[in-house]
Design a protein around this motif. Sequence first.
Motif, mmCIF file in Angstrom:
data_model
loop_
_atom_site.group_PDB
_atom_site.id
_atom_site.type_symbol
_atom_site.label_atom_id
_atom_site.label_comp_id
_atom_site.label_asym_id
_atom_site.label_seq_id
_atom_site.Cartn_x
_atom_site.Cartn_y
_atom_site.Cartn_z
ATOM 1 N N MET A 1 0.853 -1.201 0.000
ATOM 2 C CA MET A 1 0.000 0.000 0.000
ATOM 3 C C MET A 1 0.884 1.244 0.000
ATOM 4 S SD MET A 1 -3.043 1.376 0.155
ATOM 5 C CE MET A 1 -4.085 0.015 0.663
ATOM 6 N N ARG A 2 0.616 2.174 -0.896
ATOM 7 C CA ARG A 2 1.355 3.432 -0.975
ATOM 8 C C ARG A 2 0.439 4.592 -0.577
ATOM 9 N NH1 ARG A 2 6.162 3.146 -3.920
ATOM 10 N NH2 ARG A 2 6.547 1.107 -4.862
ATOM 11 N N ASP A 54 2.074 3.563 -12.977
ATOM 12 C CA ASP A 54 3.312 4.249 -13.377
ATOM 13 C C ASP A 54 3.249 5.721 -13.051
ATOM 14 O OD1 ASP A 54 4.345 1.891 -14.298
ATOM 15 O OD2 ASP A 54 3.773 2.235 -16.389
ATOM 16 N N ILE A 55 2.093 6.320 -13.304
ATOM 17 C CA ILE A 55 1.932 7.756 -13.034
ATOM 18 C C ILE A 55 2.065 8.032 -11.537
ATOM 19 C CG2 ILE A 55 0.311 9.684 -13.107
ATOM 20 C CD1 ILE A 55 -0.843 8.450 -15.666
ATOM 21 N N VAL A 56 1.398 7.196 -10.729
ATOM 22 C CA VAL A 56 1.446 7.375 -9.280
ATOM 23 C C VAL A 56 2.867 7.224 -8.761
ATOM 24 C CG1 VAL A 56 0.708 6.421 -7.061
ATOM 25 C CG2 VAL A 56 -0.936 6.698 -8.917
ATOM 26 N N ILE A 59 4.903 10.285 -9.573
ATOM 27 C CA ILE A 59 4.555 11.397 -8.681
ATOM 28 C C ILE A 59 5.163 11.186 -7.305
ATOM 29 C CG2 ILE A 59 2.642 12.536 -7.491
ATOM 30 C CD1 ILE A 59 0.927 11.997 -9.956
ATOM 31 N N GLU A 60 5.061 9.932 -6.801
ATOM 32 C CA GLU A 60 5.598 9.631 -5.473
ATOM 33 C C GLU A 60 7.101 9.863 -5.427
ATOM 34 O OE1 GLU A 60 4.348 5.640 -4.823
ATOM 35 O OE2 GLU A 60 2.475 6.233 -3.855
ATOM 36 N N GLN A 64 8.867 12.535 -3.078
ATOM 37 C CA GLN A 64 9.824 12.028 -2.091
ATOM 38 C C GLN A 64 11.175 12.710 -2.252
ATOM 39 O OE1 GLN A 64 8.666 9.902 0.178
ATOM 40 N NE2 GLN A 64 10.564 10.156 1.300
ATOM 41 N N ASP A 65 11.598 12.924 -3.512
ATOM 42 C CA ASP A 65 12.877 13.599 -3.765
ATOM 43 C C ASP A 65 12.874 15.015 -3.224
ATOM 44 O OD1 ASP A 65 13.840 11.356 -4.999
ATOM 45 O OD2 ASP A 65 13.430 12.036 -7.032
ATOM 46 N N MET A 66 11.705 15.672 -3.303
ATOM 47 C CA MET A 66 11.595 17.043 -2.800
ATOM 48 C C MET A 66 11.552 17.087 -1.276
ATOM 49 S SD MET A 66 8.791 18.544 -5.492
ATOM 50 C CE MET A 66 8.720 20.128 -4.658
ATOM 51 N N VAL A 67 10.899 16.084 -0.685
ATOM 52 C CA VAL A 67 10.676 16.100 0.760
ATOM 53 C C VAL A 67 11.879 15.599 1.548
ATOM 54 C CG1 VAL A 67 9.312 15.020 2.599
ATOM 55 C CG2 VAL A 67 8.177 15.912 0.573
#
Length: 223
Positions: A1-2, A54-56, A59-60, A64-67
Amino acid sequence: MRVLILKFTDEEYSKLEEEARREGYALLSDYVKSRIFYSSNSSSQPTQISNVDDIVRKIERKVQDMVNPFTAEVEDLKRKIAEISEKIENIETKSVENESKPRKEPIYRNEQKEQREKKTAIDYLRDQGAIYESEVKLKNPDLFFEKLEKQGAKIVYTEKERIGLDPKFFEEFSKKLNDIHTADDVDAQKFLNRTEYKLFQKLRSAGAVYFDNSTKSWKMLAN
């Protein structure tokens, strides 16, 4: 689950709840999923968007890279604040114990010791620039911030918390705000260091800073 976290204004959230009830959804999350994964133009049977996973995932990864850099910074700061908080509480405990014991040393030496203990919190504030009430665990936060203010700290009051600021740090921060001429708070990050940008985000979220269109710069509300 994501998990994908989305932020909405109170108005947007209320609008989504109303739409969800109108469409017959018991859970707002189910309605949001339907809005994301299915075309709003389908007349009978919803058509699922291709390659949704793939889209999700993309986005994740981007989120995540930003956070990640900020998360590491926040966790490190929380750890340091917790250590300082523990030291302050230990100092307060020792101070109470010493007051209950007979004096075995000259009064002036005890006064010097008390002065050194009182400087601990303000010295930390000078090093870090800011202390946030939400990140400090103290038995008596009112007394803690009162002491900081008496020792010269700038205390900013928001609806959620109090923020203790080193006067020099606050003065430099205020000057930088006046030199930021973009209304985009993300672009404002280019003009601030990490400590300053964290304070900016806190104040922006609390509505304590705003962009003045007449001067084309950021301003702080009077506190």
